[in-house]
Scaffold this active site. Structure first.
Site, PDB file in Angstrom:
ATOM      1  N   GLU A  92      -2.940  20.230   6.553  1.00 31.73           N
ATOM      2  CA  GLU A  92      -3.837  19.149   6.984  1.00 31.73           C
ATOM      3  C   GLU A  92      -3.477  18.692   8.402  1.00 31.73           C
ATOM      4  O   GLU A  92      -4.349  18.616   9.274  1.00 31.73           O
ATOM      5  CB  GLU A  92      -3.748  17.959   6.014  1.00 31.73           C
ATOM      6  CG  GLU A  92      -4.423  18.231   4.671  1.00 31.73           C
ATOM      7  CD  GLU A  92      -4.496  17.008   3.754  1.00 31.73           C
ATOM      8  OE1 GLU A  92      -5.105  17.129   2.690  1.00 31.73           O
ATOM      9  OE2 GLU A  92      -3.942  15.940   4.100  1.00 31.73           O
ATOM     10  N   HIS A 143     -31.285  19.134  -5.932  1.00 32.15           N
ATOM     11  CA  HIS A 143     -31.480  20.178  -4.924  1.00 32.15           C
ATOM     12  C   HIS A 143     -32.009  19.539  -3.649  1.00 32.15           C
ATOM     13  O   HIS A 143     -32.858  18.658  -3.724  1.00 32.15           O
ATOM     14  CB  HIS A 143     -32.504  21.207  -5.434  1.00 32.15           C
ATOM     15  CG  HIS A 143     -32.828  22.234  -4.391  1.00 32.15           C
ATOM     16  ND1 HIS A 143     -31.974  23.274  -4.099  1.00 32.15           N
ATOM     17  CD2 HIS A 143     -33.905  22.362  -3.564  1.00 32.15           C
ATOM     18  CE1 HIS A 143     -32.516  24.003  -3.136  1.00 32.15           C
ATOM     19  NE2 HIS A 143     -33.684  23.480  -2.789  1.00 32.15           N
ATOM     20  N   MET A 181       2.802  15.028  -6.866  1.00 29.87           N
ATOM     21  CA  MET A 181       2.952  13.847  -6.002  1.00 29.87           C
ATOM     22  C   MET A 181       1.597  13.531  -5.381  1.00 29.87           C
ATOM     23  O   MET A 181       1.290  13.956  -4.264  1.00 29.87           O
ATOM     24  CB  MET A 181       4.023  14.109  -4.955  1.00 29.87           C
ATOM     25  CG  MET A 181       5.419  14.075  -5.529  1.00 29.87           C
ATOM     26  SD  MET A 181       6.642  14.298  -4.246  1.00 29.87           S
ATOM     27  CE  MET A 181       8.139  13.792  -5.084  1.00 29.87           C
ATOM     28  N   LEU A 182       0.777  12.827  -6.145  1.00 33.46           N
ATOM     29  CA  LEU A 182      -0.584  12.506  -5.719  1.00 33.46           C
ATOM     30  C   LEU A 182      -0.865  11.040  -5.992  1.00 33.46           C
ATOM     31  O   LEU A 182      -0.422  10.488  -7.018  1.00 33.46           O
ATOM     32  CB  LEU A 182      -1.596  13.358  -6.492  1.00 33.46           C
ATOM     33  CG  LEU A 182      -1.573  14.853  -6.190  1.00 33.46           C
ATOM     34  CD1 LEU A 182      -2.405  15.626  -7.197  1.00 33.46           C
ATOM     35  CD2 LEU A 182      -2.061  15.120  -4.772  1.00 33.46           C
ATOM     36  N   ASP A 229       5.298   8.954  -7.704  1.00 34.30           N
ATOM     37  CA  ASP A 229       6.060  10.041  -7.074  1.00 34.30           C
ATOM     38  C   ASP A 229       7.528  10.063  -7.507  1.00 34.30           C
ATOM     39  O   ASP A 229       8.193  11.083  -7.369  1.00 34.30           O
ATOM     40  CB  ASP A 229       6.033   9.887  -5.545  1.00 34.30           C
ATOM     41  CG  ASP A 229       4.772  10.468  -4.922  1.00 34.30           C
ATOM     42  OD1 ASP A 229       3.827  10.782  -5.659  1.00 34.30           O
ATOM     43  OD2 ASP A 229       4.734  10.599  -3.680  1.00 34.30           O
ATOM     44  N   GLY A 234       0.798  -1.236   0.000  1.00 25.14           N
ATOM     45  CA  GLY A 234       0.000   0.000   0.000  1.00 25.14           C
ATOM     46  C   GLY A 234       0.826   1.279   0.000  1.00 25.14           C
ATOM     47  O   GLY A 234       0.284   2.364  -0.204  1.00 25.14           O
ATOM     48  N   VAL A 236      12.727  28.619   9.138  1.00 24.80           N
ATOM     49  CA  VAL A 236      13.266  28.082  10.385  1.00 24.80           C
ATOM     50  C   VAL A 236      14.692  27.653  10.083  1.00 24.80           C
ATOM     51  O   VAL A 236      14.917  26.855   9.158  1.00 24.80           O
ATOM     52  CB  VAL A 236      12.418  26.880  10.873  1.00 24.80           C
ATOM     53  CG1 VAL A 236      13.050  26.244  12.106  1.00 24.80           C
ATOM     54  CG2 VAL A 236      10.991  27.328  11.182  1.00 24.80           C
ATOM     55  N   LYS A 273      -6.291  11.113   6.541  1.00 23.96           N
ATOM     56  CA  LYS A 273      -7.729  11.374   6.360  1.00 23.96           C
ATOM     57  C   LYS A 273      -8.540  10.820   7.523  1.00 23.96           C
ATOM     58  O   LYS A 273      -9.570  11.385   7.905  1.00 23.96           O
ATOM     59  CB  LYS A 273      -8.229  10.813   5.028  1.00 23.96           C
ATOM     60  CG  LYS A 273      -8.238  11.838   3.920  1.00 23.96           C
ATOM     61  CD  LYS A 273      -6.900  12.140   3.320  1.00 23.96           C
ATOM     62  CE  LYS A 273      -6.229  13.381   3.729  1.00 23.96           C
ATOM     63  NZ  LYS A 273      -4.919  13.576   3.089  1.00 23.96           N
ATOM     64  N   THR A 290       8.798   3.351  -6.687  1.00 23.13           N
ATOM     65  CA  THR A 290       9.328   3.421  -5.320  1.00 23.13           C
ATOM     66  C   THR A 290       8.934   4.693  -4.580  1.00 23.13           C
ATOM     67  O   THR A 290       9.346   4.893  -3.440  1.00 23.13           O
ATOM     68  CB  THR A 290      10.863   3.280  -5.345  1.00 23.13           C
ATOM     69  OG1 THR A 290      11.371   4.177  -6.351  1.00 23.13           O
ATOM     70  CG2 THR A 290      11.274   1.863  -5.682  1.00 23.13           C
TER      71      THR A 290
HETATM   72  C1  LIG Z   1       0.888  12.613   5.163  1.00 26.35           C
HETATM   73  C2  LIG Z   1       0.583  12.440   3.695  1.00 26.35           C
HETATM   74  C3  LIG Z   1      -0.698  12.630   3.232  1.00 26.35           C
HETATM   75  C4  LIG Z   1      -0.987  12.458   1.888  1.00 26.35           C
HETATM   76  N1  LIG Z   1      -2.262  12.642   1.481  1.00 26.35           N
HETATM   77  C5  LIG Z   1      -2.577  12.476   0.182  1.00 26.35           C
HETATM   78  C6  LIG Z   1      -3.917  12.600  -0.253  1.00 26.35           C
HETATM   79  O1  LIG Z   1      -4.829  12.864   0.526  1.00 26.35           O
HETATM   80  N2  LIG Z   1      -4.178  12.411  -1.570  1.00 26.35           N
HETATM   81  C7  LIG Z   1      -3.189  12.118  -2.466  1.00 26.35           C
HETATM   82  O2  LIG Z   1      -3.489  11.973  -3.660  1.00 26.35           O
HETATM   83  N3  LIG Z   1      -1.914  11.992  -2.085  1.00 26.35           N
HETATM   84  C8  LIG Z   1      -1.580  12.152  -0.774  1.00 26.35           C
HETATM   85  N4  LIG Z   1      -0.286  11.970  -0.370  1.00 26.35           N
HETATM   86  C9  LIG Z   1       0.719  11.635  -1.392  1.00 26.35           C
HETATM   87  C10 LIG Z   1       0.642  10.145  -1.750  1.00 26.35           C
HETATM   88  O3  LIG Z   1       0.845   9.384  -0.589  1.00 26.35           O
HETATM   89  C11 LIG Z   1       1.679   9.809  -2.812  1.00 26.35           C
HETATM   90  O4  LIG Z   1       1.518  10.655  -3.916  1.00 26.35           O
HETATM   91  C12 LIG Z   1       1.532   8.366  -3.264  1.00 26.35           C
HETATM   92  O5  LIG Z   1       1.663   7.486  -2.187  1.00 26.35           O
HETATM   93  C13 LIG Z   1       2.564   8.037  -4.334  1.00 26.35           C
HETATM   94  O6  LIG Z   1       2.393   6.717  -4.723  1.00 26.35           O
HETATM   95  P1  LIG Z   1       3.598   5.849  -5.306  1.00 26.35           P
HETATM   96  O7  LIG Z   1       2.990   4.537  -5.665  1.00 26.35           O
HETATM   97  O8  LIG Z   1       4.317   6.605  -6.332  1.00 26.35           O
HETATM   98  O9  LIG Z   1       4.630   5.659  -4.097  1.00 26.35           O
HETATM   99  P2  LIG Z   1       4.502   5.299  -2.560  1.00 26.35           P
HETATM  100  O10 LIG Z   1       3.115   5.299  -2.083  1.00 26.35           O
HETATM  101  O11 LIG Z   1       5.487   6.170  -1.866  1.00 26.35           O
HETATM  102  O12 LIG Z   1       4.977   3.788  -2.497  1.00 26.35           O
HETATM  103  C14 LIG Z   1       6.274   3.420  -2.809  1.00 26.35           C
HETATM  104  C15 LIG Z   1       6.582   2.108  -2.124  1.00 26.35           C
HETATM  105  O13 LIG Z   1       7.812   1.625  -2.640  1.00 26.35           O
HETATM  106  C16 LIG Z   1       8.511   0.975  -1.596  1.00 26.35           C
HETATM  107  N5  LIG Z   1       9.936   0.934  -1.932  1.00 26.35           N
HETATM  108  C17 LIG Z   1      10.800   1.973  -2.093  1.00 26.35           C
HETATM  109  N6  LIG Z   1      12.011   1.524  -2.440  1.00 26.35           N
HETATM  110  C18 LIG Z   1      11.937   0.173  -2.508  1.00 26.35           C
HETATM  111  C19 LIG Z   1      12.843  -0.853  -2.808  1.00 26.35           C
HETATM  112  N7  LIG Z   1      14.116  -0.606  -3.142  1.00 26.35           N
HETATM  113  N8  LIG Z   1      12.424  -2.141  -2.764  1.00 26.35           N
HETATM  114  C20 LIG Z   1      11.137  -2.426  -2.436  1.00 26.35           C
HETATM  115  N9  LIG Z   1      10.220  -1.497  -2.148  1.00 26.35           N
HETATM  116  C21 LIG Z   1      10.615  -0.213  -2.182  1.00 26.35           C
HETATM  117  C22 LIG Z   1       8.220   1.846  -0.387  1.00 26.35           C
HETATM  118  O14 LIG Z   1       8.402   1.115   0.806  1.00 26.35           O
HETATM  119  C23 LIG Z   1       6.766   2.219  -0.624  1.00 26.35           C
HETATM  120  O15 LIG Z   1       5.913   1.338   0.027  1.00 26.35           O
HETATM  121  C24 LIG Z   1       0.037  12.106   0.981  1.00 26.35           C
HETATM  122  C25 LIG Z   1       1.336  11.913   1.430  1.00 26.35           C
HETATM  123  C26 LIG Z   1       1.613  12.058   2.774  1.00 26.35           C
HETATM  124  C27 LIG Z   1       3.015  11.819   3.252  1.00 26.35           C
END
Ligand SMILES: Cc1cc2nc3c(=O)[nH]c(=O)nc-3n(C[C@H](O)[C@H](O)[C@H](O)COP(=O)(O)OP(=O)(O)OC[C@H]3O[C@@H](n4cnc5c(N)ncnc54)[C@H](O)[C@@H]3O)c2cc1C
Length: 466
Positions: free
Chosen positions: A187, A445, A319-320, A313, A39, A237, A51, A143
Site C-alpha cells: 500500500e 446493472h 491484525m485488522l 492486535d 483512536g 535485507v 487510506k 493495547t
Molecule cells: C499503516 C497501517 C495501515 C493499516 N491499514 C489497515 C486497514 O486498512 N484495515 C485494517 O483493518 N487494518 C489496518 N491496519 C491494522 C490496524 O491498524 C490494527 O489492526 C488495529 O489498529 C488494531 O486495533 P487495536 O484496537 O487492537 O489496537 P491499536 O489500534 O494498536 O490501539 C492500541 C492503543 O493502545 C494504546 N496503548 C498501548 N499500551 C498502552 C498503555 N500501557 N496504556 C495506555 N494506552 C496504551 C496505544 O497507544 C494505542 O493507541 C493498518 C495498520 C497500519 C500500521
C-alpha cells in the site's frame, strides 16, 4: 478514588468500540490511552492516514494517466505539503469523532500509560508524571501492536522509516526500497510510486502477500510489476549503510549467497507488527502470553487472570481493525452475560492498492490442505460492462464453493473497488449462502458487483457474459 465496572486499556478500534458497547449495556466505563488522541494505530498512524494517501495518490495518478482518455485535459501538479495536510485533516476528523462518541456514551477518558497493578486496579501515569490508581471490576487489554523491527537496522523515521514515517515523508524519495511485500509495504509502496518514486520491494518469501490465495498473489504481483514496481523475492535485507548521502542496502538471497547492494533514498521496513505488551505489568499480574508473545485468551477473551480480558492486535488472529472492533463488541456482551461471538471464518481482508485485493474465507490452498472438495467459479473483469466503460478491467472474481453442498467457502477479488465489494461475500459466508444463492440474487446493472454474481454462476458453469 474513581471506581468502574470496566476499564479498557487502549483506544484503538478494539478498545473504543468495546468501551462504547459496554456503556450501551449499562457498565460504568473508562478508557486509558497513552497517546494524546484516541483512536489507536488505526486512526492515528494506520488505516485512516494510509487510506487518505492512497485515495489522493490514486486520483493524482488517474489525473495524469487516465483522465485524458476520457476527454479531460489536466496536467496534475503535486503539492505534497497540501496532500499531507489533507491526510492530517482526515485523521483529525476521525479522532475527534471518537472523542465525541466516548463523551456521548459518558465514558471517562484518561490520558497516560496504564499498568495493571493488580486485578481490579489500573495505575495511570499521566504525561505530567503524576500517577493515579483506578478501581474496576473488569479490565480489557486492547493495547494493539507495534512495528516489527529488523535486527541491526535502526528505524530513525527519517531515512529508514516504519509505516509511521512513510505516512509523513517530507519529499518524494527518488528510490524507495520497501522491505516486505505484505499489505502495508504494497500500500505505502503504491502511494510513493504514484507520486513519483521508483519502488523496489524486497521480500523474504517467494511471492507477494504471503498467506493469500496463490492465484491472487501471482496476479497481484503481475499487476504491480506492470505499474513498474520491482520485486526482489526470496531475498533479505541484511544491513543498511547510512554513512553516505544515499542509503546502501545489502540484499542477499534468503537462503544465503552472493550479496548485492541497492542504493535508495528511503528504506521502509514493513515486515509486520508485534503485539504491544510491555509496561503493562502483565508478568507481575500473572497474565500469560502465548508462544508468539501475544496475550493468551480463551474463546471468551478471558486471560489467565480472572477479571482481565484481551482483544484486538494484542491477541492471536489477523491484525485488522474490524476484527478488533468485533472482538470489542463481543467481549463487552460477554461481560454482561450475553453471547458475544466473532465468526473468524468470515473476516474480510483488503489490500487498498490499485486494483484492490479483497478476500474472505478460505483460499484454494487452504481447502486443498484440509482435503475439502470444491468447485471454482471465476469471472474476469474484462467481461464486466461497468469495468470496461470505466477502464478498470484488471483482475477477476473467484468463488470457491463446496463441491457437495455448493456452500460458499471462499471469495477472492482482484479488481477496482474490491474493498467495498467484499462485503457481499462476507455476508454470504456469514449466512452460509450457496453459490446459487448469490447467482439468483438480482444485482444492479451496470455495476462491478455483477462480476460476483457471474462468478457465482460460473461455479455451475452457467456464467452469461463469458
Ligand atoms: C499503516 C497501517 C495501515 C493499516 N491499514 C489497515 C486497514 O486498512 N484495515 C485494517 O483493518 N487494518 C489496518 N491496519 C491494522 C490496524 O491498524 C490494527 O489492526 C488495529 O489498529 C488494531 O486495533 P487495536 O484496537 O487492537 O489496537 P491499536 O489500534 O494498536 O490501539 C492500541 C492503543 O493502545 C494504546 N496503548 C498501548 N499500551 C498502552 C498503555 N500501557 N496504556 C495506555 N494506552 C496504551 C496505544 O497507544 C494505542 O493507541 C493498518 C495498520 C497500519 C500500521
Amino acid at each position: 478514588m474513581p471506581s468502574y465496572d470496566l476499564i479498557v486499556i487502549g483506544t484503538g478500534p478494539g478498545g473504543y468500540v468495546c468501551a462504547i458497547r459496554a456503556a450501551q449495556l449499562g457498565l460504568k466505563t473508562a478508557v486509558v490511552e497513552r497517546r494524546a488522541t484516541f483512536g489507536g494505530t488505526c486512526l492515528n498512524i494506520g488505516c485512516i492516514p494510509s487510506k487518505a494517501l492512497l485515495h489522493a495518490s490514486e486520483l493524482f495518478e488517474e489525473a495524469g494517466h487516465t483522465f485524458s482518455k476520457m476527454g479531460i485535459g489536466v496536467a496534475p501538479k503535486l503539492d505534497l505539503k497540501a496532500m499531507m495536510a489533507f491526510k492530517d485533516q482526515g485523521v483529525d476528523g476521525n479522532v475527534k469523532g471518537v472523542d465525541f462518541l466516548l463523551k456521548k456514551n459518558k465514558i471517562d477518558g484518561f490520558h497516560g500509560a496504564a499498568r495493571i497493578a493488580a486485578p481490579g486496579k489500573v495505575e495511570v501515569k499521566g504525561n505530567d508524571g503524576k500517577t493515579q490508581t483506578l478501581d474496576t471490576k473488569s479490565i480489557v487489554i486492547a493495547t494493539g501492536s507495534d512495528v516489527a523491527r529488523l535486527k541491526g537496522i535502526e528505524i530513525d523515521e527519517n531515512r529508514i522509516v516504519s509505516s509511521t514515517g512513510a505516512l509523513s515523508l517530507p519529499e518524494v524519495p527518488k528510490h524507495l526500497l520497501v522491505v516486505g511485500a505484505g499489505v502495508i509495504g504494497l500500500e505505502l509502496g503504491s502511494v510513493w510510486r504514484r507520486l513519483g518514486s521508483q519502488v523496489t520491494v524486497v521480500e523474504f518469501l517467494d511471492g507477494v502477500l504471503p498467506g493469500m490465495d496463490n492465484e491472487v498473489r501471482r496476479q497481484a504481483q503481475r499487476l504491480f510489476e506492470k505499474q513498474s514496481m520491482t520485486f526482489k523475492l526470496s531475498s533479505k535485507v541484511t544491513t543498511v549503510d547510512t554513512s553516505g548521502k544515499r542509503l546502501k542496502a545489502t540484499v542477499e538471497p534468503a537462503k544465503g549467497g552472493a550479496a548485492e547492494t541497492i542504493e535508495a533514498d528511503v528504506v521502509l521496513v514493513a515486515i509486520g507488527r508485534v503485539p504491544h505488551t510491555e509496561g503493562l505489568g502483565l508478568k507481575e499480574a500473572g497474565v500469560k502470553l502465548d508462544e508468539r508473545g501475544r496475550v493468551a485468551v480463551d474463546h471468551y477473551y478471558a486471560t489467565s487472570v480472572p477479571g482481565i480480558w484481551a482483544i484486538g492486535d494484542v491477541i492471536a488472529g489477523p491484525m485488522l481493525a474490524h476484527k478488533a472492533e468485533d472482538e470489542g463488541v463481543a467481549v463487552a456482551e460477554i461481560l454482561v452475560g450475553q453471547a458475544g461471538h466473532v465468526n473468524y471464518d468470515a473476516i474480510p481482508n483488503v489490500v487498498y492498492t490499485y486494483p484492490e485485493i479483497a478476500t474472505v474465507g478460505k483460499s484454494e490452498e487452504e481447502l486443498k490442505a484440509a482435503g475439502v472438495a470444491y468447485n471454482v467459479g471465476k469471472f474476469p473483469m474484462t467481461a464486466n460492462g461497468r469495468a470496461k466503460v470505466n477502464l478498470t478491467t484488471e483482475g477477476f472474481v473467484k468463488i470457491l464453493a463446496d463441491a457437495k453442498t455448493d456452500r460458499v467457502l471462499g471469495v477472492q477479488l482482484v479488481c477496482a473497488d474490491a474493498g467495498n465489494m467484499i462485503a457481499e461475500a462476507a455476508l454470504a459466508l456469514e449466512f452460509g449462502a450457496s453459490a446459487e444463492d448469490i447467482a439468483r440474487t438480482c444485482h444492479a446493472h451496470p455495476t462491478l458487483p455483477e462480476a460476483v454474481k457471474e462468478a457465482a454462476m460460473a461455479v455451475a458453469k452457467r456464467a452469461i457474459h463469458m
